[in-house]
Write a protein that holds these residues in place. Structure first.
Motif, short mmCIF file in Angstrom:
data_model
loop_
_atom_site.label_atom_id
_atom_site.label_comp_id
_atom_site.label_asym_id
_atom_site.label_seq_id
_atom_site.Cartn_x
_atom_site.Cartn_y
_atom_site.Cartn_z
N LEU A 121 5.24 8.02 -1.73
CA LEU A 121 6.42 7.91 -2.58
C LEU A 121 6.94 9.27 -3.04
CD1 LEU A 121 5.48 4.78 -4.71
CD2 LEU A 121 6.58 4.90 -2.46
N ASP A 122 6.08 10.28 -3.03
CA ASP A 122 6.49 11.63 -3.38
C ASP A 122 7.55 12.17 -2.39
OD1 ASP A 122 4.49 11.39 -5.29
OD2 ASP A 122 3.13 12.80 -4.30
N ASP A 123 7.57 11.62 -1.18
CA ASP A 123 8.48 12.08 -0.14
C ASP A 123 9.82 11.34 -0.12
OD1 ASP A 123 6.48 13.81 0.69
OD2 ASP A 123 5.81 12.50 2.33
N LEU A 124 9.96 10.30 -0.93
CA LEU A 124 11.18 9.49 -0.90
C LEU A 124 12.22 10.02 -1.88
CD1 LEU A 124 9.72 5.86 -0.71
CD2 LEU A 124 10.40 7.39 1.16
N ASP A 125 13.42 10.28 -1.38
CA ASP A 125 14.50 10.79 -2.23
C ASP A 125 14.84 9.85 -3.38
OD1 ASP A 125 14.76 13.08 -0.72
OD2 ASP A 125 16.40 12.29 0.51
N GLU A 160 10.68 -13.99 1.46
CA GLU A 160 11.33 -13.03 2.37
C GLU A 160 12.06 -11.94 1.59
OE1 GLU A 160 10.91 -12.71 5.66
OE2 GLU A 160 9.45 -14.32 5.38
N ALA A 161 12.69 -12.30 0.48
CA ALA A 161 13.38 -11.30 -0.34
C ALA A 161 12.38 -10.28 -0.91
CB ALA A 161 14.15 -11.98 -1.47
N VAL A 162 11.20 -10.76 -1.31
CA VAL A 162 10.16 -9.86 -1.83
C VAL A 162 9.70 -8.93 -0.72
CG1 VAL A 162 7.83 -9.73 -2.78
CG2 VAL A 162 9.47 -11.38 -3.71
N LYS A 163 9.43 -9.48 0.46
CA LYS A 163 9.01 -8.64 1.59
C LYS A 163 10.05 -7.56 1.89
CE LYS A 163 6.10 -11.77 4.30
NZ LYS A 163 4.97 -10.88 4.39
N ALA A 164 11.31 -7.93 1.85
CA ALA A 164 12.38 -6.97 2.14
C ALA A 164 12.45 -5.88 1.06
CB ALA A 164 13.72 -7.69 2.26
N ALA A 165 12.22 -6.24 -0.19
CA ALA A 165 12.26 -5.26 -1.27
C ALA A 165 11.09 -4.28 -1.18
CB ALA A 165 12.24 -5.97 -2.63
N LEU A 166 9.95 -4.74 -0.68
CA LEU A 166 8.76 -3.90 -0.58
C LEU A 166 8.74 -3.04 0.68
CD1 LEU A 166 5.98 -6.40 -1.73
CD2 LEU A 166 7.17 -4.68 -3.10
N ALA A 167 9.40 -3.49 1.73
CA ALA A 167 9.33 -2.82 3.04
C ALA A 167 9.63 -1.32 3.00
CB ALA A 167 10.23 -3.52 4.04
N PRO A 168 10.66 -0.86 2.27
CA PRO A 168 10.94 0.59 2.28
C PRO A 168 9.86 1.44 1.61
CG PRO A 168 12.84 -0.65 1.50
CD PRO A 168 11.70 -1.61 1.57
N LEU A 169 8.96 0.80 0.86
CA LEU A 169 7.91 1.53 0.14
C LEU A 169 6.56 1.47 0.86
CD1 LEU A 169 8.68 0.14 -3.44
CD2 LEU A 169 9.69 2.12 -2.29
N ALA A 170 6.39 0.49 1.71
CA ALA A 170 5.09 0.20 2.31
C ALA A 170 4.59 1.34 3.19
CB ALA A 170 5.17 -1.09 3.13
N MET A 186 0.87 -1.18 0.00
CA MET A 186 0.00 0.00 0.00
C MET A 186 0.90 1.23 0.00
SD MET A 186 -2.75 -1.11 2.85
CE MET A 186 -4.08 -2.21 2.49
N ILE A 187 0.63 2.14 -0.94
CA ILE A 187 1.45 3.35 -1.07
C ILE A 187 0.53 4.55 -1.33
CG2 ILE A 187 3.48 2.13 -1.90
CD1 ILE A 187 1.61 4.11 -4.44
N ALA A 188 1.11 5.73 -1.26
CA ALA A 188 0.44 6.96 -1.71
C ALA A 188 1.41 7.64 -2.66
CB ALA A 188 0.13 7.87 -0.53
N HIS A 189 0.88 8.36 -3.63
CA HIS A 189 1.71 9.13 -4.56
C HIS A 189 0.83 10.03 -5.40
CE1 HIS A 189 1.49 5.87 -7.99
NE2 HIS A 189 0.34 6.08 -7.42
N SER A 190 1.49 10.87 -6.19
CA SER A 190 0.78 11.72 -7.15
C SER A 190 1.63 11.78 -8.41
CB SER A 190 0.56 13.12 -6.58
OG SER A 190 1.80 13.74 -6.29
#
Length: 134
Positions: free
Chosen positions: A71-75, A57-67, A11-15
């Motif tokens: 996304l507009d706030d991520l460098d 587990e690798a998929v969960k780890a790849a998604l964790a920083p975005l969850a 689940m994410i937010a963005h524009s």
């Protein structure tokens, strides 16, 4: 070619910017179903593509920083549109790096390709597929 596929969600937010995106230019949320397929030409000696638990587990780890993030706030996406296609490539890159680092466990080094599919809804999906360069 053999494959094993695991599924998760995010689940994410963005524009978006630009007329092409109409009302999606405003901040909105999205829930993506994420399918990741790991491919290899031959099975391991244990008869698998890769350890399915470690793949998940690798998929969960790849998604964790975005969850649950805007996304507009991520460098890491600074200056990019966070379209479904861009997110699929981003997740692919993280999983390719994880595969190269041994995150899939013994035999995982034989994974040759990865496909990341993001389902926006029951009507639309996008994916990125590429080689895992060693």
């Amino acid at each position: 070619m053999y494959a094993v596929e695991v599924r998760d969600h995010i689940m994410i937010a963005h524009s978006f910017r630009g007329e092409l995106f109409g009302p999606a230019q405003r901040l909105h949320g999205a829930t993506f179903i994420v399918d990741v397929a790991f491919f290899r030409e031959e099975l391991t000696g244990d008869g698998v593509v890769a350890d399915i638990g470690r793949a998940h587990e690798a998929v969960k780890a790849a998604l964790a920083p975005l969850a649950y993030r805007n996304l507009d706030d991520l460098d890491l996406f600074n200056g990019q549109q966070t379209t479904t296609e861009v997110l699929a490539r981003h997740i692919f890159d993280a999983l390719a790096a994880a595969t190269r680092s041994g995150a899939l466990g013994p035999g995982g080094e034989g994974v040759e390709r990865i496909r990341v599919t993001l389902h926006e809804s029951h009507l639309a999906r996008a994916w990125f597929e590429g080689r895992v360069a060693l």
